[in-house]
Design an enzyme around this catalytic site. Structure first.
Site, PDB file in Angstrom:
ATOM      1  CG  ASP A  37      -1.761   1.238   1.368  1.00 48.83           C
ATOM      2  OD1 ASP A  37      -2.365   1.622   0.342  1.00 48.83           O
ATOM      3  OD2 ASP A  37      -1.852   1.843   2.463  1.00 48.83           O
ATOM      4  CB  SER A  38       0.197   4.812  -0.512  1.00 47.38           C
ATOM      5  OG  SER A  38      -0.932   4.904   0.337  1.00 47.38           O
ATOM      6  CD  GLU A 179      -0.096   6.919   6.034  1.00 49.19           C
ATOM      7  OE1 GLU A 179       1.038   6.953   6.544  1.00 49.19           O
ATOM      8  OE2 GLU A 179      -0.624   5.852   5.613  1.00 49.19           O
ATOM      9  CB  CYS A 211      -9.467   4.732   0.748  1.00 50.36           C
ATOM     10  SG  CYS A 211      -7.822   5.181   1.343  1.00 50.36           S
ATOM     11  CG  HIS A 213      -5.084   5.140   4.591  1.00 51.06           C
ATOM     12  ND1 HIS A 213      -4.551   4.602   3.455  1.00 51.06           N
ATOM     13  CD2 HIS A 213      -4.024   5.658   5.285  1.00 51.06           C
ATOM     14  CE1 HIS A 213      -3.240   4.781   3.447  1.00 51.06           C
ATOM     15  NE2 HIS A 213      -2.897   5.419   4.547  1.00 51.06           N
TER      16      HIS A 213
HETATM   17  N1  DGL Z   1      -4.835   3.321   1.109  1.00 52.82           N
HETATM   18  C1  DGL Z   1      -4.791   3.650  -0.259  1.00 52.82           C
HETATM   19  C2  DGL Z   1      -6.080   3.414  -0.979  1.00 52.82           C
HETATM   20  O1  DGL Z   1      -6.703   2.411  -0.665  1.00 52.82           O
HETATM   21  C3  DGL Z   1      -3.995   4.839  -0.657  1.00 52.82           C
HETATM   22  C4  DGL Z   1      -4.428   6.161  -0.226  1.00 52.82           C
HETATM   23  C5  DGL Z   1      -3.437   7.185  -0.653  1.00 52.82           C
HETATM   24  O2  DGL Z   1      -2.236   6.948  -0.563  1.00 52.82           O
HETATM   25  O3  DGL Z   1      -3.884   8.270  -1.076  1.00 52.82           O
HETATM   26  O4  DGL Z   1      -6.473   4.106  -1.869  1.00 52.82           O
END
Ligand code: DGL
Length: 291
Positions: A37-38, A179, A211, A213
């Site tokens: 993931d990011s 984050e 997402c 997150h």
């Molecule tokens: N958690 C990620 C997603 O599901 C990335 C969110 C991001 O880095 O902007 O989209």
């Protein structure tokens, strides 16, 4: 009943699973699953995979140097995703999970194009789970700007069930707030209200947390939407897909307890502290890999 639910009922199983060819040896089954993931968000998928598959070895990669992905261009997200996929492939993964909706929306085919192992994104499991959950066929998709702009959920859900009605809402401030570790703060509540309260009367009965997150803001999102809504987090559905794929290929690890390795592209101490605070996850020994 929707066309999608009817199709699953008639066939008695998900129509798209592959079939095994030969039985792999123990060393192949021992190879790790790669999840990326990011940043931290993919750990929500990691936890779901770990819960369902306790015997698997897992390498988790968080691209903490380049988070967020959701505000970046398609070209950038594809380039980052391919770099990470190559890096994890070199570590011998037997299956790759793109635990990021943004990368799954923009880069799934490109990553599949450069890897030999099966690659599972989170969009399809999430879309199927939402269609399974909704009673009135009206679904809200939330996500990053890139995910919502891509229309990945809308297109897939309409393909699976043309009668479904989709609402979409980008919530770009959620990822930086998570984050930052601000999941329980008043300001995050206000941001959630600002994004979601105006949609309360739209008549959807299901919301996709599009997402990885967003499960960390689940309660806040539910409150902002006025409660009484089905919330779909693609983590458990993705974990089920991982299990089905490994089983179909004879690659399930028979061990009782698998190992975990964590790699971040920057700030490993912050990654470790937030994983504990936000996900109650003890993340030891975070290595750093810079691209
Ligand atoms: N958690 C990620 C997603 O599901 C990335 C969110 C991001 O880095 O902007 O989209």
């Amino acid at each position: 009943m929707s066309a999608y639910k009817n199709l699953c009922r008639r066939s008695g199983k998900d129509p798209k699973k592959s079939v095994p060819t030969k039985t792999p040896g123990l060393s192949e089954r021992n190879r790790p699953i790669g999840i990326f993931d990011s940043g931290l968000g993919g750990l929500t998928v990691f936890k779901a995979v770990r819960r369902l598959l306790p015997g698997e070895n897992i390498i988790y990669f968080g691209d903490t140097a380049r988070v967020p992905y959701g505000t970046k261009s398609k070209e950038a997200v594809i380039a980052f995703s391919k770099e990470i996929a190559e890096f994890l492939s070199e570590r011998g993964v037997k299956l790759l999970v793109i635990a990021c909706n943004t990368a799954s929306s923009l880069a799934l085919e490109e990553v599949r194009g450069i890897t030999r192992v099966p690659v599972i994104g989170v969009i399809e499991p999430g879309a199927r789970a939402a269609l399974g959950a909704t009673s009135n066929g009206r679904i809200l998709v939330t996500g990053t700007t890139a995910t919502i702009t891509s229309g990945a959920y809308r297109k897939l859900i309409k393909k699976l069930d043309p009668g479904a009605f989709i609402f979409e809402k980008a919530c770009p401030l959620f990822v930086p707030l998570v984050e930052e570790g601000w999941c329980g703060k008043k300001i995050t509540e206000l941001v959630a209200e600002e994004y979601l309260a105006p949609l309360r009367k739209s008549g959807f009965d299901t919301v996709i947390l599009g997402c990885t997150h967003y499960p960390l803001l689940k309660k806040m999102i539910a409150r902002a939407l006025g409660g009484r809504i089905k919330i779909v987090d693609s983590g458990p559905a993705t974990a089920s897909e991982v299990r089905a794929e490994l089983r179909a290929r004879g690659l399930l690890n028979p061990a009782r307890r698998g190992r975990e390795r964590y790699i971040a592209s920057d700030a490993p101490d912050k990654f470790k502290a937030l994983a504990l605070r936000l996900l109650n996850l003890r993340v030891e020994n975070v290595k750093v890999k810079r691209f």
